[in-house]
Write a protein that holds these residues in place. Structure first.
Motif, mmCIF file in Angstrom:
data_model
loop_
_atom_site.group_PDB
_atom_site.id
_atom_site.type_symbol
_atom_site.label_atom_id
_atom_site.label_comp_id
_atom_site.label_asym_id
_atom_site.label_seq_id
_atom_site.Cartn_x
_atom_site.Cartn_y
_atom_site.Cartn_z
ATOM 1 N N ARG A 48 0.805 -1.224 0.000
ATOM 2 C CA ARG A 48 0.000 0.000 0.000
ATOM 3 C C ARG A 48 0.837 1.273 0.000
ATOM 4 N NH1 ARG A 48 -5.434 -0.900 0.891
ATOM 5 N NH2 ARG A 48 -5.828 -3.087 0.447
ATOM 6 N N PHE B 272 -17.917 3.250 -1.414
ATOM 7 C CA PHE B 272 -16.480 3.298 -1.673
ATOM 8 C C PHE B 272 -16.250 2.471 -2.943
ATOM 9 C CE2 PHE B 272 -12.082 3.592 -0.528
ATOM 10 C CZ PHE B 272 -12.010 4.501 0.516
ATOM 11 N N LEU C 174 -10.885 8.288 12.591
ATOM 12 C CA LEU C 174 -12.073 7.825 13.325
ATOM 13 C C LEU C 174 -13.233 8.802 13.122
ATOM 14 C CD1 LEU C 174 -10.470 6.789 16.750
ATOM 15 C CD2 LEU C 174 -11.295 5.248 14.951
ATOM 16 N N PHE D 225 -6.043 0.963 16.391
ATOM 17 C CA PHE D 225 -7.463 1.145 16.048
ATOM 18 C C PHE D 225 -8.309 -0.009 16.595
ATOM 19 C CE2 PHE D 225 -5.565 3.910 12.883
ATOM 20 C CZ PHE D 225 -6.504 4.919 12.749
HETATM 21 C C1 HEM Z 1 -18.943 5.101 6.334
HETATM 22 C C2 HEM Z 1 -18.824 3.878 6.025
HETATM 23 C C3 HEM Z 1 -17.455 3.333 5.749
HETATM 24 C C4 HEM Z 1 -16.994 2.874 4.564
HETATM 25 C C5 HEM Z 1 -17.749 2.791 3.259
HETATM 26 C C6 HEM Z 1 -15.625 2.486 4.787
HETATM 27 C C7 HEM Z 1 -14.824 1.930 3.819
HETATM 28 C C8 HEM Z 1 -13.512 1.594 4.010
HETATM 29 C C9 HEM Z 1 -12.678 1.009 2.999
HETATM 30 C C10 HEM Z 1 -13.120 0.643 1.593
HETATM 31 C C11 HEM Z 1 -11.444 0.863 3.516
HETATM 32 C C12 HEM Z 1 -10.181 0.406 2.808
HETATM 33 C C13 HEM Z 1 -10.093 -1.048 2.577
HETATM 34 C C14 HEM Z 1 -8.816 -1.363 1.839
HETATM 35 O O1 HEM Z 1 -7.983 -0.481 1.584
HETATM 36 O O2 HEM Z 1 -8.598 -2.521 1.481
HETATM 37 C C15 HEM Z 1 -11.494 1.361 4.866
HETATM 38 C C16 HEM Z 1 -10.423 1.411 5.698
HETATM 39 C C17 HEM Z 1 -10.452 1.998 6.938
HETATM 40 N N1 HEM Z 1 -11.564 2.450 7.604
HETATM 41 FE FE1 HEM Z 1 -13.440 2.482 6.902
HETATM 42 N N2 HEM Z 1 -15.290 2.732 6.069
HETATM 43 C C18 HEM Z 1 -16.374 3.235 6.710
HETATM 44 C C19 HEM Z 1 -16.480 3.550 8.041
HETATM 45 C C20 HEM Z 1 -15.420 3.572 8.901
HETATM 46 C C21 HEM Z 1 -15.523 3.921 10.289
HETATM 47 C C22 HEM Z 1 -16.830 4.225 11.008
HETATM 48 C C23 HEM Z 1 -14.251 3.923 10.789
HETATM 49 C C24 HEM Z 1 -13.750 4.220 12.159
HETATM 50 C C25 HEM Z 1 -14.478 4.480 13.192
HETATM 51 C C26 HEM Z 1 -13.352 3.556 9.701
HETATM 52 C C27 HEM Z 1 -11.988 3.472 9.794
HETATM 53 C C28 HEM Z 1 -11.168 2.948 8.821
HETATM 54 C C29 HEM Z 1 -9.729 2.818 8.942
HETATM 55 C C30 HEM Z 1 -8.876 3.253 10.117
HETATM 56 C C31 HEM Z 1 -9.279 2.220 7.762
HETATM 57 C C32 HEM Z 1 -7.838 1.885 7.380
HETATM 58 C C33 HEM Z 1 -7.560 0.422 7.655
HETATM 59 C C34 HEM Z 1 -6.190 -0.016 7.215
HETATM 60 O O3 HEM Z 1 -5.608 0.593 6.305
HETATM 61 O O4 HEM Z 1 -5.686 -0.994 7.782
HETATM 62 N N3 HEM Z 1 -14.101 3.360 8.579
HETATM 63 N N4 HEM Z 1 -12.770 1.780 5.163
#
Ligand code: HEM
Length: 416
Positions: A66, A290, A240, A99
């Motif tokens: 990444r 997304f 967050l 996290f």
């Molecule tokens: C609103 C709805 C949400 C959608 C559609 C969404 C979607 C995503 C997607 C597609 C990824 C990346 C997956 C990848 O790169 O393979 C991601 C990563 C992440 N999301 Fe969400 N997310 C949502 C809500 C949240 C919430 C509520 C939080 C925290 C409270 C959050 C925190 C994170 C974090 C920290 C990452 C990075 C994880 C990593 O790189 O290891 N997301 N999210």
């Protein structure tokens, strides 16, 4: 070896992506009858993948990285720079654990209570002659949920400004012109706000609750045993607050689903928690949010006869995988009951990414998202009476994130 990966004809497809949005990969999969093809985006050779088998490949950390994958315009608005999304290996594991340590059952109960409380408060304070845009209301409600939960205090008079600033971060990455620059300005304002708090906690000027993310992130040590750079702790705290706020996009889609699928909505009267959850899972599967996850090939390798060259940009179609005919029967039909007794794998239902939460990049906030959406649906079905005025419910597939054009207007009549 067959290195003849199916190819998208013609030149660079950046303009087609802007035009076709969520449907870019899907359109070509159908045209070329394949789950894998090569194209050119932003002047670069790019591999596009779709479906659960391809998702499993994409989330193999030994084959994809990444570190230099996310486009600059996405980092300058949506993600911020130096955050967990761009880390690999042990550095990623350490940061991701920061996290995931927050995501326990107690946190989910608290998120549920806060969501219920702030929806009630929002409607207790409105003028009952007003029409409310559900999308905009959700931004205000969910900002308060997010800030309470992470331990950041908000003055009443700042709520709307901050909600606008935070939503600019997820409304601007794919936008062009003024909207994109607005996103960059809002990121710098939001970062100034949060960085002041992180530094305040560190120098003792702010007394923070030790169980909350504000304190935990301010005091988190990286692999060298050092505190995170305060700029990076800031980006992570916003990782967050911003996505909790962004659940508003799906709140709008819940509103659309209730309108577009009256038979499914009808069944929600007297529904139990499990049935409410099927409905919101179907919202997460059926509607776009997304579009793709982005990585680069980490080492040269061969898979199913196709050659992957180190450094090649690779997109996994999240929206398309959730509608893939190999994984879903009648994917074009909105049917919450499909989730009854359904078998989930880490790769077949990936609106928030796939693979592992701890060792991969799957969304850290997926459980929070489900709790917020289920609680919001319960509120709309069981605790609020409203009428739905005539309006434009359509949305554009090249508007990312897509939200119905009139933002789902409702005319509330009473709290129950
Ligand atoms: C609103 C709805 C949400 C959608 C559609 C969404 C979607 C995503 C997607 C597609 C990824 C990346 C997956 C990848 O790169 O393979 C991601 C990563 C992440 N999301 Fe969400 N997310 C949502 C809500 C949240 C919430 C509520 C939080 C925290 C409270 C959050 C925190 C994170 C974090 C920290 C990452 C990075 C994880 C990593 O790189 O290891 N997301 N999210």
């Amino acid at each position: 070896m067959n290195s003849n990966m199916p190819k998208d004809s013609g030149f660079d497809k950046t303009l087609s992506i802007l035009k076709e949005g969520y449907e870019f990969v899907m359109n070509r999969d159908k045209e070329l009858d394949t789950n894998i093809f090569e194209t050119r985006v932003l002047g670069e050779k790019t591999i596009c993948l779709t479906g659960s088998e391809q998702a499993e490949l994409f989330y193999d950390n030994t084959r994809f990285r990444r570190s230099d994958a996310a486009p600059a315009r996405v980092q300058k608005t949506l993600f911020g720079e130096g955050g967990v999304q761009g880390l690999d290996g042990d550095a990623h594991k350490n940061r991701k654990a920061m996290f995931m340590s927050l995501m326990d059952n107690k946190a989910m109960d608290e998120i549920e209570d806060l969501t219920e409380k702030y929806w009630h408060e929002f409607f207790a304070e409105i003028n009952w002659n007003d029409t409310v845009e559900l999308y905009e209301a959700a931004k205000v409600v969910l900002l308060q949920v997010a800030c309470d939960w992470v331990g950041v205090s908000l003055e009443d008079e700042d709520i709307e400004t901050r909600a606008g600033q935070i939503s600019d971060l997820y409304e601007s990455p794919a936008a062009l012109g003024i909207q994109h620059w607005k996103g960059r300005k809002s990121r710098s304002e939001a970062e100034d706000w949060i960085q002041g708090l992180i530094e305040g906690v560190r120098n003792g000027e702010i007394e923070a609750d030790k169980d909350r993310a504000l304190y935990q992130f301010a005091m988190h040590k990286d692999l060298d045993g050092e505190l995170l750079d305060s700029q990076i702790a800031t980006v992570e705290l916003l990782n967050l607050i911003r996505p909790i706020n962004a659940i508003s996009v799906w709140v709008a889609m819940i509103g659309l689903a209730l309108h577009e699928h009256p038979e499914a909505a009808e069944k929600l009267q007297d529904a139990n928690q499990e049935q409410l959850e099927w409905f919101i899972q179907e919202v997460r599967r059926y509607y776009p949010f997304f579009p793709v996850a982005v990585a680069r090939v980490a080492i040269d390798f061969e898979w199913q006869g196709y050659e992957f060259k180190e450094g090649t940009l690779t997109l996994l179609d999240l929206y398309g995988t959730n509608r893939h005919p190999d994984d879903w029967s009648e994917p074009e039909v909105f049917s919450p009951e499909r989730f009854e007794g359904w078998q989930q794998t880490p790769f077949n239902f990936i609106p928030q990414g796939g693979g592992s939460y701890d060792f991969g990049h799957r969304c850290a906030g997926e459980f929070i998202t489900i709790v917020v959406m289920r609680t919001t649906l319960d509120f709309l079905v069981n605790h609020l009476e409203f009428e739905v005025p005539d309006q434009d419910f359509s949305f554009e597939y090249n508007d990312i994130p897509a939200v119905p054009n009139d933002k789902v207007k409702i005319k509330p009549t009473r709290l129950k």
